[in-house]
Design a protein around this motif. Structure first.
Motif, mmCIF file in Angstrom:
data_model
loop_
_atom_site.group_PDB
_atom_site.id
_atom_site.type_symbol
_atom_site.label_atom_id
_atom_site.label_comp_id
_atom_site.label_asym_id
_atom_site.label_seq_id
_atom_site.Cartn_x
_atom_site.Cartn_y
_atom_site.Cartn_z
ATOM 1 N N CYS A 152 0.822 -1.214 0.000
ATOM 2 C CA CYS A 152 0.000 0.000 0.000
ATOM 3 C C CYS A 152 0.852 1.258 0.000
ATOM 4 C CB CYS A 152 -0.942 -0.009 1.197
ATOM 5 S SG CYS A 152 -2.171 -1.324 1.097
ATOM 6 N N ASP A 153 1.906 1.263 0.790
ATOM 7 C CA ASP A 153 2.796 2.427 0.815
ATOM 8 C C ASP A 153 3.436 2.652 -0.553
ATOM 9 O OD1 ASP A 153 2.196 2.806 3.466
ATOM 10 O OD2 ASP A 153 4.106 2.048 4.220
ATOM 11 N N MET A 154 3.918 1.591 -1.177
ATOM 12 C CA MET A 154 4.544 1.727 -2.496
ATOM 13 C C MET A 154 3.522 2.142 -3.546
ATOM 14 S SD MET A 154 7.694 1.376 -2.213
ATOM 15 C CE MET A 154 8.941 0.500 -3.098
ATOM 16 N N TRP A 155 2.309 1.607 -3.455
ATOM 17 C CA TRP A 155 1.283 1.929 -4.450
ATOM 18 C C TRP A 155 0.930 3.423 -4.382
ATOM 19 C CZ3 TRP A 155 -0.516 -0.371 -8.623
ATOM 20 C CH2 TRP A 155 -1.625 0.206 -9.256
ATOM 21 N N HIS A 156 0.820 3.966 -3.191
ATOM 22 C CA HIS A 156 0.380 5.353 -3.027
ATOM 23 C C HIS A 156 1.519 6.364 -3.070
ATOM 24 C CE1 HIS A 156 -3.756 4.259 -2.409
ATOM 25 N NE2 HIS A 156 -3.374 3.328 -1.560
ATOM 26 N N ASN A 157 2.750 5.915 -3.089
ATOM 27 C CA ASN A 157 3.908 6.809 -3.152
ATOM 28 C C ASN A 157 4.123 7.255 -4.595
ATOM 29 O OD1 ASN A 157 6.414 8.015 -3.203
ATOM 30 N ND2 ASN A 157 7.433 6.421 -2.018
ATOM 31 N N VAL A 158 3.999 8.545 -4.847
ATOM 32 C CA VAL A 158 4.134 9.040 -6.220
ATOM 33 C C VAL A 158 5.576 8.972 -6.718
ATOM 34 C CG1 VAL A 158 2.103 10.525 -6.140
ATOM 35 C CG2 VAL A 158 4.325 11.441 -5.454
ATOM 36 N N GLU A 159 6.538 8.864 -5.818
ATOM 37 C CA GLU A 159 7.939 8.808 -6.214
ATOM 38 C C GLU A 159 8.487 7.382 -6.274
ATOM 39 O OE1 GLU A 159 10.346 11.493 -3.936
ATOM 40 O OE2 GLU A 159 8.837 13.068 -4.069
ATOM 41 N N THR A 160 7.624 6.403 -6.155
ATOM 42 C CA THR A 160 8.060 5.009 -6.201
ATOM 43 C C THR A 160 8.660 4.692 -7.574
ATOM 44 O OG1 THR A 160 7.381 2.728 -5.814
ATOM 45 C CG2 THR A 160 5.821 4.123 -6.936
ATOM 46 N N PRO A 161 9.639 3.815 -7.622
ATOM 47 C CA PRO A 161 10.238 3.467 -8.919
ATOM 48 C C PRO A 161 9.406 2.468 -9.734
ATOM 49 C CG PRO A 161 11.301 2.226 -7.166
ATOM 50 C CD PRO A 161 10.325 3.175 -6.502
ATOM 51 N N PHE A 162 8.271 2.057 -9.218
ATOM 52 C CA PHE A 162 7.458 1.029 -9.859
ATOM 53 C C PHE A 162 6.597 1.575 -10.993
ATOM 54 C CE2 PHE A 162 8.373 -1.088 -5.916
ATOM 55 C CZ PHE A 162 8.456 -2.414 -6.269
#
Length: 176
Positions: A152-162
């Protein structure tokens, strides 16, 4: 998903993502390119679900025509090793599950339900960071907080590298 080395999918249930990755891993293992031996890893919630992923790959492999099947050197509950050196392994959700391995591709199914996803990511990252591997994860959107916090944190993080994509049941023309 081919353009990105890091991929996340938020999805409905029964979208056949797991079957897709089982087929993808089998294809990559069966048809390794010279000098590029495939090593795939499945990450699942528990031992039974990890074993089910290998069972699915074996099911598909057994149904290939003989002239398309690469022989197996190892065939057990959590691993298929091919005569060409390729290997597919499945691991349950534990904190340091992949720490001593390097993989060319990793698929984490229902990642929002993995209790140790943040520790798994820390163990996986060195392989991915070297530019060697690809990482794919998916989940239904029911794991926010506690278990599933990493996804959830990675999904909602706009700066994630995904690279991120959503796949919903109403987008499948065959879904009733």
């Amino acid at each position: 998903c081919e353009a990105n080395r890091l991929n996340m999918f938020l999805k409905s249930r029964q979208m056949l993502m797991t079957w897709y990755f089982c087929a993808r891993f089998l294809w990559k293992a069966n048809f390794c390119f010279p000098g590029k031996v495939f090593r795939g890893a499945f990450l699942s919630e528990n031992q039974d679900k990890a074993a089910e992923l290998i069972r699915r790959v074996r099911f598909m492999w057994e149904r290939l025509p003989a002239h398309l099947r690469v022989d197996l050197r190892a065939d057990n509950t959590y691993e298929l090793e091919f005569a060409n050196g390729a290997k597919i392994e499945a691991f349950p959700d534990t904190p340091d599950v992949t720490r001593t391995y390097s993989f060319t591709e990793i698929y984490s199914t229902e990642a929002a339900f993995h209790e140790y996803a943040d520790q798994q990511w820390a163990a996986i990252w060195p392989t991915i960071d070297r530019g060697v591997g690809k990482f794919f994860c998916d989940s239904t959107p029911n794991g926010r907080g506690g278990r599933g916090k990493w996804f959830c944190d990675m999904w909602h993080n706009v700066e994630t590298p995904f690279g991120k994509d959503e796949i919903w049941w109403y987008e499948n023309p065959n879904y009733d």
